[in-house]
Design an enzyme around this catalytic site. Structure first.
Site, PDB file in Angstrom:
ATOM      1  CG  PHE A   1      49.124  39.493  34.431  1.00 40.38           C
ATOM      2  CD1 PHE A   1      48.116  39.917  35.283  1.00 40.38           C
ATOM      3  CD2 PHE A   1      49.119  39.922  33.113  1.00 40.38           C
ATOM      4  CE1 PHE A   1      47.112  40.754  34.822  1.00 40.38           C
ATOM      5  CE2 PHE A   1      48.114  40.767  32.653  1.00 40.38           C
ATOM      6  CZ  PHE A   1      47.116  41.186  33.513  1.00 40.38           C
TER       7      PHE A   1
ATOM      8  CD  GLU B   1      34.832  37.444  37.390  1.00 40.37           C
ATOM      9  OE1 GLU B   1      35.381  37.555  36.272  1.00 40.37           O
ATOM     10  OE2 GLU B   1      34.865  38.341  38.247  1.00 40.37           O
ATOM     11  CG  ASP B   2      38.060  37.160  33.401  1.00 36.93           C
ATOM     12  OD1 ASP B   2      37.634  37.257  34.574  1.00 36.93           O
ATOM     13  OD2 ASP B   2      38.680  38.088  32.847  1.00 36.93           O
TER      14      ASP B   2
ATOM     15  NE  ARG C   1      39.379  43.490  27.136  1.00 31.10           N
ATOM     16  CZ  ARG C   1      39.393  43.407  28.467  1.00 31.10           C
ATOM     17  NH1 ARG C   1      39.280  42.227  29.045  1.00 31.10           N
ATOM     18  NH2 ARG C   1      39.507  44.478  29.216  1.00 31.10           N
TER      19      ARG C   1
ATOM     20  CG  ASP D   1      44.453  37.580  41.171  1.00 36.30           C
ATOM     21  OD1 ASP D   1      45.160  36.760  41.749  1.00 36.30           O
ATOM     22  OD2 ASP D   1      44.880  38.689  40.805  1.00 36.30           O
TER      23      ASP D   1
END
Ligand code: IMP
Ligand code: MG
Length: 184
Positions: A157, A104-105, A170, A108
């Site tokens: 964020f 995963e990036d 990205r 959260d």
């Protein structure tokens, strides 16, 4: 490095590509110790994890396989909690009796991982673990925290290095963090 603007938001430099590379080295070392003899399946969660996954596998010098899935949950910059599969795993792929490492990036709320674990467990996958570049522990309310993560970050964020804001950002090589509106 200077601030960047994506759509209506301003982001300031947060994690430099050199730091990301260094943490990726350490994660690759830890994963090699655990998985080198196990022929794991790396399950890359698109789109955000594409860059981290590419840089991570470049450092894993042992037999493994890579598959991709795509889940969608995010609207603007708040987790919606509603997740759907946009690109799934082929039915013929056997997930039983082998270690699966989800890549995963960012984790959260953890709701995406909960959804994914449930789907994989329904297909008899029982040796599951997650490596995530970023982890926001203050927002986390899931059942499956990442066993491995690069950076634990506060709940701001972030964009760059695969992560987007409304589809943009990205391609940035560094990670940027949204400035609180008072500072803009
Ligand atoms: P979770 O279900 O709340 O854990 O969120 C997981 C997904 O939300 C991640 O895989 C990202 O795609 C997205 N996400 C969460 N936080 C951020 C962020 O700070 N920037 C960009 N995307 C994020
Ligand atoms: Mg993601």
């Amino acid at each position: 490095m200077s601030n960047i603007t994506l759509q209506d938001r301003v982001f300031s430099p947060y994690l430099h590509q050199a730091e990301i590379a260094q943490r990726t080295d350490s994660l690759a070392q830890a994963l090699t110790e655990v998985y080198a003899q196990q022929f794991p399946l790396l399950l890359v969660v698109l789109k955000g994890a594409f860059r981290f996954a590419a840089d991570l596998v470049a450092r894993l010098d042992f037999p493994l396989e890579v598959e991709f899935i795509r889940l969608a949950s995010y609207e603007n910059s708040q987790s919606s909690g509603q997740i759907r599969t946009v690109l799934g795993l082929e039915d013929r792929l056997s997930l039983e009796d082998r270690p699966i490492l989800i890549v995963e990036d960012i984790v959260d709320t953890g709701l995406t991982l909960d959804f994914l674990y449930a789907q994989l467990q329904a297909r008899q996958a029982h040796q599951l673990a997650t490596v995530s570049l970023l982890f926001k522990p203050d927002n986390f309310r899931g059942e499956h925290p990442p066993a491995y993560f690069g950076f634990s970050i506060p709940p701001a964020f972030v964009v760059g290095y695969g992560l987007d804001y409304q589809g943009q950002g990205r391609q940035l090589n560094d990670i940027f963090r949204e400035k609180p509106s008072a500072e803009v």
